[in-house]
Every structure is written in C-alpha cells, then in structure tokens.
Design a protein around this motif. Structure first.
Motif, PDB file in Angstrom:
ATOM      1  N   VAL A   1      23.332  21.442  -0.389  1.00  0.00           N
ATOM      2  CA  VAL A   1      24.211  22.612  -0.475  1.00  0.00           C
ATOM      3  C   VAL A   1      25.676  22.182  -0.509  1.00  0.00           C
ATOM      4  CG1 VAL A   1      25.049  24.631   0.813  1.00  0.00           C
ATOM      5  CG2 VAL A   1      22.604  24.258   0.556  1.00  0.00           C
ATOM      6  N   ILE A   2      26.042  21.250   0.343  1.00  0.00           N
ATOM      7  CA  ILE A   2      27.433  20.776   0.376  1.00  0.00           C
ATOM      8  C   ILE A   2      27.792  20.084  -0.931  1.00  0.00           C
ATOM      9  CG2 ILE A   2      28.988  19.126   1.492  1.00  0.00           C
ATOM     10  CD1 ILE A   2      27.579  19.879   4.142  1.00  0.00           C
ATOM     11  N   SER A   3      26.856  19.309  -1.474  1.00  0.00           N
ATOM     12  CA  SER A   3      27.142  18.665  -2.755  1.00  0.00           C
ATOM     13  C   SER A   3      27.246  19.704  -3.867  1.00  0.00           C
ATOM     14  CB  SER A   3      26.085  17.612  -3.091  1.00  0.00           C
ATOM     15  OG  SER A   3      24.829  18.219  -3.286  1.00  0.00           O
ATOM     16  N   GLY A   4      26.504  20.791  -3.774  1.00  0.00           N
ATOM     17  CA  GLY A   4      26.626  21.873  -4.744  1.00  0.00           C
ATOM     18  C   GLY A   4      27.995  22.527  -4.693  1.00  0.00           C
ATOM     19  N   VAL A   5      28.532  22.657  -3.498  1.00  0.00           N
ATOM     20  CA  VAL A   5      29.881  23.211  -3.352  1.00  0.00           C
ATOM     21  C   VAL A   5      30.905  22.230  -3.914  1.00  0.00           C
ATOM     22  CG1 VAL A   5      31.636  23.894  -1.664  1.00  0.00           C
ATOM     23  CG2 VAL A   5      29.274  24.667  -1.383  1.00  0.00           C
ATOM     24  N   ALA A   6      30.673  20.947  -3.708  1.00  0.00           N
ATOM     25  CA  ALA A   6      31.618  19.935  -4.175  1.00  0.00           C
ATOM     26  C   ALA A   6      31.620  19.803  -5.698  1.00  0.00           C
ATOM     27  CB  ALA A   6      31.289  18.584  -3.546  1.00  0.00           C
TER      28      ALA A   6
ATOM     29  N   ILE B   1      25.281  26.505  -8.475  1.00  0.00           N
ATOM     30  CA  ILE B   1      24.379  27.547  -7.985  1.00  0.00           C
ATOM     31  C   ILE B   1      22.971  26.983  -7.793  1.00  0.00           C
ATOM     32  CG2 ILE B   1      23.281  29.739  -8.583  1.00  0.00           C
ATOM     33  CD1 ILE B   1      25.936  30.474  -9.987  1.00  0.00           C
ATOM     34  N   LEU B   2      22.498  26.207  -8.763  1.00  0.00           N
ATOM     35  CA  LEU B   2      21.162  25.624  -8.660  1.00  0.00           C
ATOM     36  C   LEU B   2      21.056  24.668  -7.470  1.00  0.00           C
ATOM     37  CD1 LEU B   2      20.227  24.982 -12.401  1.00  0.00           C
ATOM     38  CD2 LEU B   2      19.324  26.732 -10.858  1.00  0.00           C
ATOM     39  N   LEU B   3      22.086  23.850  -7.265  1.00  0.00           N
ATOM     40  CA  LEU B   3      22.073  22.944  -6.109  1.00  0.00           C
ATOM     41  C   LEU B   3      22.064  23.727  -4.796  1.00  0.00           C
ATOM     42  CD1 LEU B   3      24.420  20.015  -7.161  1.00  0.00           C
ATOM     43  CD2 LEU B   3      21.981  19.905  -6.683  1.00  0.00           C
ATOM     44  N   GLY B   4      22.801  24.824  -4.750  1.00  0.00           N
ATOM     45  CA  GLY B   4      22.812  25.658  -3.548  1.00  0.00           C
ATOM     46  C   GLY B   4      21.449  26.258  -3.252  1.00  0.00           C
ATOM     47  N   VAL B   5      20.772  26.741  -4.306  1.00  0.00           N
ATOM     48  CA  VAL B   5      19.444  27.330  -4.125  1.00  0.00           C
ATOM     49  C   VAL B   5      18.438  26.272  -3.688  1.00  0.00           C
ATOM     50  CG1 VAL B   5      17.534  28.432  -5.362  1.00  0.00           C
ATOM     51  CG2 VAL B   5      19.869  29.245  -5.705  1.00  0.00           C
ATOM     52  N   VAL B   6      18.485  25.097  -4.332  1.00  0.00           N
ATOM     53  CA  VAL B   6      17.559  24.017  -3.972  1.00  0.00           C
ATOM     54  C   VAL B   6      17.821  23.557  -2.531  1.00  0.00           C
ATOM     55  CG1 VAL B   6      16.947  21.610  -4.460  1.00  0.00           C
ATOM     56  CG2 VAL B   6      17.164  23.252  -6.329  1.00  0.00           C
ATOM     57  N   GLY B   7      19.077  23.427  -2.159  1.00  0.00           N
ATOM     58  CA  GLY B   7      19.409  23.005  -0.796  1.00  0.00           C
ATOM     59  C   GLY B   7      18.947  24.016   0.236  1.00  0.00           C
ATOM     60  N   PHE B   8      19.132  25.295  -0.072  1.00  0.00           N
ATOM     61  CA  PHE B   8      18.681  26.335   0.852  1.00  0.00           C
ATOM     62  C   PHE B   8      17.161  26.307   0.984  1.00  0.00           C
ATOM     63  CE2 PHE B   8      17.280  30.727   1.653  1.00  0.00           C
ATOM     64  CZ  PHE B   8      17.888  30.937   2.877  1.00  0.00           C
TER      65      PHE B   8
END
Length: 126
Positions: free
Chosen positions: A58-63, A71-78
């Motif tokens: 999630v943090i890498s998705g924000v970065a 958005i995809l990284l955030g969903v996968v991280g969650f």
C-alpha cells in the motif's frame, strides 16, 4: 498454578452435578471443547508477515503516484493485509490438522487417558 486436591474434588463434583442435572448442556460443552481450535504460532507469524507485506505494498502504491498502478497496488496491499488478519484469527484448517497428525494423535491419546482416569475415579466412588 496447579489446583489443590480439594479444588480438584470440588470441580469433579460440579461436573458430575452438571452431568446429572443437564446432560444435554454437558454434552454440548464437551463437544465445544473438542472442536475448539486455536491458531498455531506458525499461522500467527504468517498472518503478521502478510499484514506487513500488505502495508508495504500500500505504501509503495502511494509512492508510485497517481494512476491506475497506484490504485491496483493499494487494492492488492489491502487484500494481503486482510488475508493476513484472517490467517491469524482462524483456527487450523483440516489440511493443517492432517499435516500434524502426530500432534493430534498425542493430544487425543492424552485426552483419552484423562477420560479413562475420570471414569476410574467416578467408578471407584460408586
């Protein structure tokens, strides 16, 4: 802390009284005790690792910045974090029980010995 002989006797008497007064409740309690599963330390460790991995994703998705990748990284991280929490909170699955069948045999034989001792004590009082 171990119970004294007097405390053990009181507990035995209470259990016998419960069996006499409400056998269906006593059976339900025995069944619940047998089916109660605790998560293993391995599952808790795997769950913590998944939660940390999910937060990292999630943090890498924000970065990464704004966009579909973020958005995809955030969903996968969650999803990884949720999977980790469910892994920590659930008991052993049937696959895990089959894998550790030696432990199950030991605990069932232990419980069987305890049950036999209980029966012998109860029979000796009658």
């Amino acid at each position: 802390m171990a119970l004294s002989e007097r405390e053990q006797q009181v507990l035995r008497d209470l259990e016998e009284q419960l069996n006499d007064e409400d056998p269906s409740l006593a059976e339900t309690m025995q069944h619940a005790e047998r089916t109660l599963r605790r998560p293993s330390p391995r599952r808790i460790g795997a769950g913590i690792a998944l939660v940390l991995l999910g937060l990292t994703v999630v943090i890498s998705g924000v970065a990464v910045g704004n966009g579909i990748g973020s958005i995809l990284l955030g969903v996968v991280g969650f999803a990884l974090a949720v999977w980790g929490v469910t892994c920590m909170l659930t008991g052993a699955s049937p696959k895990d029980s089959a894998a550790g069948s030696g432990d199950v045999k030991r605990s069932s034989s232990f419980m069987q010995r305890q049950s036999e001792r209980w029966d012998r004590r109860r029979d000796s009082r009658n």
